[in-house]
Design an enzyme around this catalytic site. Sequence first.
Site, PDB file in Angstrom:
ATOM      1  N   SER A   7       0.846  -1.193   0.000  1.00  0.00           N
ATOM      2  CA  SER A   7       0.000   0.000   0.000  1.00  0.00           C
ATOM      3  C   SER A   7       0.878   1.238   0.000  1.00  0.00           C
ATOM      4  O   SER A   7       1.649   1.479   0.929  1.00  0.00           O
ATOM      5  CB  SER A   7      -0.897   0.001   1.242  1.00  0.00           C
ATOM      6  OG  SER A   7      -1.413   1.302   1.430  1.00  0.00           O
ATOM      7  N   HIS A  32      -1.237  -1.148  -4.306  1.00  0.00           N
ATOM      8  CA  HIS A  32      -2.525  -0.783  -3.702  1.00  0.00           C
ATOM      9  C   HIS A  32      -2.572   0.736  -3.504  1.00  0.00           C
ATOM     10  O   HIS A  32      -1.725   1.311  -2.825  1.00  0.00           O
ATOM     11  CB  HIS A  32      -2.645  -1.519  -2.367  1.00  0.00           C
ATOM     12  CG  HIS A  32      -3.951  -1.373  -1.674  1.00  0.00           C
ATOM     13  ND1 HIS A  32      -5.074  -2.110  -2.016  1.00  0.00           N
ATOM     14  CD2 HIS A  32      -4.332  -0.576  -0.643  1.00  0.00           C
ATOM     15  CE1 HIS A  32      -6.079  -1.779  -1.214  1.00  0.00           C
ATOM     16  NE2 HIS A  32      -5.653  -0.842  -0.381  1.00  0.00           N
ATOM     17  N   ASP A  34      -4.658   3.841  -2.039  1.00  0.00           N
ATOM     18  CA  ASP A  34      -5.717   4.183  -1.091  1.00  0.00           C
ATOM     19  C   ASP A  34      -6.243   5.582  -1.349  1.00  0.00           C
ATOM     20  O   ASP A  34      -5.560   6.575  -1.097  1.00  0.00           O
ATOM     21  CB  ASP A  34      -5.179   4.079   0.342  1.00  0.00           C
ATOM     22  CG  ASP A  34      -5.022   2.633   0.770  1.00  0.00           C
ATOM     23  OD1 ASP A  34      -6.030   1.905   0.714  1.00  0.00           O
ATOM     24  OD2 ASP A  34      -3.905   2.229   1.139  1.00  0.00           O
ATOM     25  N   MET A  36      -8.897   8.456  -0.452  1.00  0.00           N
ATOM     26  CA  MET A  36      -9.762   8.898   0.657  1.00  0.00           C
ATOM     27  C   MET A  36     -10.263  10.315   0.387  1.00  0.00           C
ATOM     28  O   MET A  36      -9.519  11.144  -0.151  1.00  0.00           O
ATOM     29  CB  MET A  36      -8.960   8.884   1.960  1.00  0.00           C
ATOM     30  CG  MET A  36      -8.261   7.555   2.233  1.00  0.00           C
ATOM     31  SD  MET A  36      -7.532   7.526   3.869  1.00  0.00           S
ATOM     32  CE  MET A  36      -6.564   6.001   3.762  1.00  0.00           C
ATOM     33  N   HIS A  65      -8.314   1.300  -4.177  1.00  0.00           N
ATOM     34  CA  HIS A  65      -9.266   1.106  -3.072  1.00  0.00           C
ATOM     35  C   HIS A  65      -9.927   2.453  -2.768  1.00  0.00           C
ATOM     36  O   HIS A  65      -9.305   3.326  -2.168  1.00  0.00           O
ATOM     37  CB  HIS A  65      -8.486   0.559  -1.859  1.00  0.00           C
ATOM     38  CG  HIS A  65      -9.288   0.440  -0.612  1.00  0.00           C
ATOM     39  ND1 HIS A  65      -8.691   0.270   0.628  1.00  0.00           N
ATOM     40  CD2 HIS A  65     -10.625   0.443  -0.380  1.00  0.00           C
ATOM     41  CE1 HIS A  65      -9.628   0.185   1.560  1.00  0.00           C
ATOM     42  NE2 HIS A  65     -10.808   0.299   0.970  1.00  0.00           N
ATOM     43  N   MET A  67     -12.075   4.774  -0.765  1.00  0.00           N
ATOM     44  CA  MET A  67     -12.734   5.028   0.515  1.00  0.00           C
ATOM     45  C   MET A  67     -13.386   6.398   0.388  1.00  0.00           C
ATOM     46  O   MET A  67     -12.971   7.371   1.031  1.00  0.00           O
ATOM     47  CB  MET A  67     -11.698   4.988   1.651  1.00  0.00           C
ATOM     48  CG  MET A  67     -11.193   3.578   1.930  1.00  0.00           C
ATOM     49  SD  MET A  67      -9.614   3.551   2.804  1.00  0.00           S
ATOM     50  CE  MET A  67      -8.497   3.662   1.407  1.00  0.00           C
ATOM     51  N   MET A 136     -11.847  -5.629   4.913  1.00  0.00           N
ATOM     52  CA  MET A 136     -11.011  -4.740   5.737  1.00  0.00           C
ATOM     53  C   MET A 136     -10.733  -5.390   7.088  1.00  0.00           C
ATOM     54  O   MET A 136     -11.640  -5.913   7.739  1.00  0.00           O
ATOM     55  CB  MET A 136     -11.712  -3.394   5.982  1.00  0.00           C
ATOM     56  CG  MET A 136     -11.818  -2.486   4.770  1.00  0.00           C
ATOM     57  SD  MET A 136     -10.250  -2.133   3.956  1.00  0.00           S
ATOM     58  CE  MET A 136      -9.343  -1.258   5.237  1.00  0.00           C
ATOM     59  N   GLY A 141      -8.924   4.448   6.842  1.00  0.00           N
ATOM     60  CA  GLY A 141      -8.595   5.852   7.079  1.00  0.00           C
ATOM     61  C   GLY A 141      -7.110   6.086   7.291  1.00  0.00           C
ATOM     62  O   GLY A 141      -6.579   7.102   6.868  1.00  0.00           O
ATOM     63  N   PHE A 142      -6.463   5.128   7.941  1.00  0.00           N
ATOM     64  CA  PHE A 142      -5.060   5.334   8.289  1.00  0.00           C
ATOM     65  C   PHE A 142      -4.258   4.041   8.193  1.00  0.00           C
ATOM     66  O   PHE A 142      -4.804   2.958   8.436  1.00  0.00           O
ATOM     67  CB  PHE A 142      -4.948   5.893   9.715  1.00  0.00           C
ATOM     68  CG  PHE A 142      -5.686   7.189   9.877  1.00  0.00           C
ATOM     69  CD1 PHE A 142      -5.079   8.396   9.546  1.00  0.00           C
ATOM     70  CD2 PHE A 142      -7.006   7.197  10.302  1.00  0.00           C
ATOM     71  CE1 PHE A 142      -5.781   9.592   9.651  1.00  0.00           C
ATOM     72  CE2 PHE A 142      -7.722   8.390  10.409  1.00  0.00           C
ATOM     73  CZ  PHE A 142      -7.101   9.590  10.088  1.00  0.00           C
ATOM     74  N   GLY A 143      -2.973   4.182   7.873  1.00  0.00           N
ATOM     75  CA  GLY A 143      -2.065   3.051   7.907  1.00  0.00           C
ATOM     76  C   GLY A 143      -1.596   2.812   9.333  1.00  0.00           C
ATOM     77  O   GLY A 143      -1.853   3.623  10.235  1.00  0.00           O
ATOM     78  N   ASP A 171      -6.924  -6.227   4.034  1.00  0.00           N
ATOM     79  CA  ASP A 171      -6.238  -4.938   4.094  1.00  0.00           C
ATOM     80  C   ASP A 171      -6.324  -4.348   5.494  1.00  0.00           C
ATOM     81  O   ASP A 171      -7.412  -4.099   5.995  1.00  0.00           O
ATOM     82  CB  ASP A 171      -6.910  -4.008   3.069  1.00  0.00           C
ATOM     83  CG  ASP A 171      -6.301  -2.625   2.993  1.00  0.00           C
ATOM     84  OD1 ASP A 171      -5.212  -2.404   3.552  1.00  0.00           O
ATOM     85  OD2 ASP A 171      -6.923  -1.760   2.350  1.00  0.00           O
ATOM     86  N   GLY A 172      -5.141  -4.140   6.098  1.00  0.00           N
ATOM     87  CA  GLY A 172      -5.071  -3.491   7.395  1.00  0.00           C
ATOM     88  C   GLY A 172      -4.364  -4.350   8.426  1.00  0.00           C
ATOM     89  O   GLY A 172      -4.815  -5.449   8.746  1.00  0.00           O
ATOM     90  N   GLY A 173      -3.206  -3.869   8.882  1.00  0.00           N
ATOM     91  CA  GLY A 173      -2.478  -4.584   9.926  1.00  0.00           C
ATOM     92  C   GLY A 173      -1.857  -5.897   9.475  1.00  0.00           C
ATOM     93  O   GLY A 173      -1.554  -6.761  10.305  1.00  0.00           O
ATOM     94  N   GLY A 193       1.001  -2.026   4.154  1.00  0.00           N
ATOM     95  CA  GLY A 193       1.599  -0.705   4.024  1.00  0.00           C
ATOM     96  C   GLY A 193       2.797  -0.565   4.928  1.00  0.00           C
ATOM     97  O   GLY A 193       3.956  -0.702   4.504  1.00  0.00           O
ATOM     98  N   SER A 194       2.538  -0.328   6.215  1.00  0.00           N
ATOM     99  CA  SER A 194       3.638  -0.063   7.148  1.00  0.00           C
ATOM    100  C   SER A 194       4.578  -1.257   7.305  1.00  0.00           C
ATOM    101  O   SER A 194       5.783  -1.077   7.492  1.00  0.00           O
ATOM    102  CB  SER A 194       3.078   0.369   8.508  1.00  0.00           C
ATOM    103  OG  SER A 194       2.088  -0.529   8.942  1.00  0.00           O
TER     104      SER A 194
HETATM  105  C1  DX5 Z   1      -6.385   1.769   5.498  1.00  0.00           C
HETATM  106  C2  DX5 Z   1      -5.938   1.465   4.094  1.00  0.00           C
HETATM  107  C3  DX5 Z   1      -4.878   0.452   4.043  1.00  0.00           C
HETATM  108  C4  DX5 Z   1      -3.597   0.855   4.739  1.00  0.00           C
HETATM  109  C5  DX5 Z   1      -2.959  -0.375   5.292  1.00  0.00           C
HETATM  110  O1  DX5 Z   1      -7.369   2.730   5.444  1.00  0.00           O
HETATM  111  O2  DX5 Z   1      -7.025   1.001   3.324  1.00  0.00           O
HETATM  112  O3  DX5 Z   1      -4.606   0.048   2.704  1.00  0.00           O
HETATM  113  O4  DX5 Z   1      -2.682   1.509   3.924  1.00  0.00           O
HETATM  114  O5  DX5 Z   1      -1.882   0.002   6.059  1.00  0.00           O
HETATM  115  P1  DX5 Z   1      -1.188  -1.001   7.087  1.00  0.00           P
HETATM  116  O6  DX5 Z   1      -0.715  -2.171   6.287  1.00  0.00           O
HETATM  117  O7  DX5 Z   1      -0.087  -0.186   7.649  1.00  0.00           O
HETATM  118  O8  DX5 Z   1      -2.243  -1.381   8.088  1.00  0.00           O
HETATM  119 ZN    ZN Z   2      -6.531   0.025   1.339  1.00  0.00          ZN
END
Ligand code: DX5
Ligand code: ZN
Length: 212
Positions: A7, A32, A34, A36, A65, A67, A136, A141-143, A171-173, A193-194
């Site tokens: 991401s 990916h 994101d 928003m 993606h 959002m 999800m 909203g946030f990584g 997607d997420g964590g 992402g992170s």
């Molecule tokens: C969250 C995004 C994700 C995000 C994932 O709103 O849709 O794609 O970038 O980030 P990580 O992998 O750090 O949870």
């Molecule tokens: Zn995403």
Amino acid sequence: MVKIAPSLLSADFGRLQEEIADVTAGGADLLHLDVMDAHFVPNLTFGPFIAKAIRRITELPLDCHLMIEDPLTYGPEFAKAGCEIVTFHVEVDQDPAEVIDAIEAAGAKAGMVVNPDTDVRRLAPWLDRCAMVLVMSVFPGFGGQSFIPEVLENIRVLRGELGYDRDVEIDGGISPATAAAAKEAGANVLVAGSAIFGKPDRAAQIRAIRDA
Ligand code: DX5
Ligand code: ZN
């Protein structure tokens, strides 16, 4: 076959070309994006103009993606910008069939997304039209948020009860520590992402997530 989708939300946008080259060399299968709108989620990222610029600097498929509250208007714009697949949330107040029609007419595949507190059964009427379903595993909203293990039930229901046999993305964590559970439940496209951009050796992270 497991696919890894870094991401870009966690990439350094000041060095985006190098960041993309790095994860491409590291074995990324798709990128990916994101998107928003500061309405559907409390954060704002980028529009089709940036997706188009990213399209010019990579050959990897772009996984967009959305959002945003209005995928009917903007989904086709991301398709025209060169995204292979555009996914939108079932929680938005628009007719999914119409949104899918619009995205496909603009030349991309369409997919749908469920939030962690949405029952994936809500997608049933449109599943045969989804090239991918995104489950999800954090609230969007946030990584950098923590994985919510309860969402694995959505993946099991999707693969079992609903018999969905196309791509299931999570997607997420997602990290080397959480990827195994996601795969075991039935996810085959893992967004991170992170866990990828937050570490110096992206190839090692991609490998660790793939092999988890
Ligand atoms: C969250 C995004 C994700 C995000 C994932 O709103 O849709 O794609 O970038 O980030 P990580 O992998 O750090 O949870
Ligand atoms: Zn995403």
